[in-house]
Motif scaffolding. Structure first.
Motif, PDB file in Angstrom:
ATOM      1  N   SER A 150       0.850  -1.179   0.000  1.00 43.15           N
ATOM      2  CA  SER A 150       0.000   0.000   0.000  1.00 43.15           C
ATOM      3  C   SER A 150       0.888   1.232   0.000  1.00 43.15           C
ATOM      4  O   SER A 150       2.068   1.157   0.362  1.00 43.15           O
ATOM      5  N   ASP A 159      -4.825   5.330   2.424  1.00 44.64           N
ATOM      6  CA  ASP A 159      -3.843   4.619   1.614  1.00 44.64           C
ATOM      7  C   ASP A 159      -4.527   3.835   0.496  1.00 44.64           C
ATOM      8  O   ASP A 159      -5.749   3.665   0.498  1.00 44.64           O
ATOM      9  N   THR A 160      -3.743   3.347  -0.462  1.00 47.92           N
ATOM     10  CA  THR A 160      -4.296   2.662  -1.632  1.00 47.92           C
ATOM     11  C   THR A 160      -5.000   1.364  -1.264  1.00 47.92           C
ATOM     12  O   THR A 160      -5.998   1.004  -1.886  1.00 47.92           O
ATOM     13  N   HIS A 161      -4.524   0.644  -0.266  1.00 45.02           N
ATOM     14  CA  HIS A 161      -5.168  -0.600   0.166  1.00 45.02           C
ATOM     15  C   HIS A 161      -6.581  -0.320   0.706  1.00 45.02           C
ATOM     16  O   HIS A 161      -7.533  -1.017   0.361  1.00 45.02           O
TER      17      HIS A 161
END
Length: 170
Positions: A150, A159-161
């Protein structure tokens, strides 16, 4: 048995920038717990306190992959005294608390690679020009095999996750 009074959760030193941050809990595991973050700068031949803050401690709950919280910073007071610098050109020293999931082995703070401590929480420090003091470096969580799990950008809140999980649940 004596009760713990002071616990250093994490400390980070950016040798290249000459800055450090320390995350301290006063009276952990008690109802009167307080949290302190101190920002330091190397000047001459010693560490100098340039700022920090305190408050009630926040929960050390587990996170899935990556969580960035409670950023802060201070103006470099020691470097502003160093000619030809002035307060107008002195750098900004920033820090954030980072919590990491069980699968994370390392975290990248900009170009610096930091091994994740056992308690899965750390503080990260860096410098930036005063004009961009709210900008943090990209923070990337890496797995045991070195793969990116992430990342969170300079102005991102999640975050990307976490974003991927939110999209899946819609």
């Amino acid at each position: 048995m004596p009760r713990r009074v002071l616990t250093v959760v994490s400390a980070d030193v950016d040798d290249a920038a000459g800055v450090a941050a320390i995350w301290i809990l006063w009276r952990p595991k008690s109802s009167g717990m307080r949290e302190h973050v101190e920002v330091l700068e190397w000047f001459g031949d010693q560490w100098c306190y340039v700022g920090g803050g305190s408050g009630s401690g926040d929960d050390l709950a587990d996170v899935d992959v990556l969580e960035v919280r409670n950023g802060g910073g201070a103006l470099s007071l020691t470097r502003s005294l160093d000619p030809p610098r002035s307060l107008a050109t002195a750098p900004w020293i920033s820090c954030v608390k980072v919590r990491l999931g069980q699968d994370v082995k390392h975290v990248l703070i900009g170009a610096r690679r930091i091994e994740v401590p056992e308690q899965r929480s750390l503080i990260a420090v860096w410098t930036s020009p005063r004009s961009s003091r709210a900008t943090r470096p990209v923070i990337v969580a890496l797995g045991r095999d070195g793969a990116e799990l992430s990342r969170i950008g300079p102005h991102d809140g999640l975050d990307t996750h976490t974003w991927a999980q939110l999209r899946q649940s819609l």
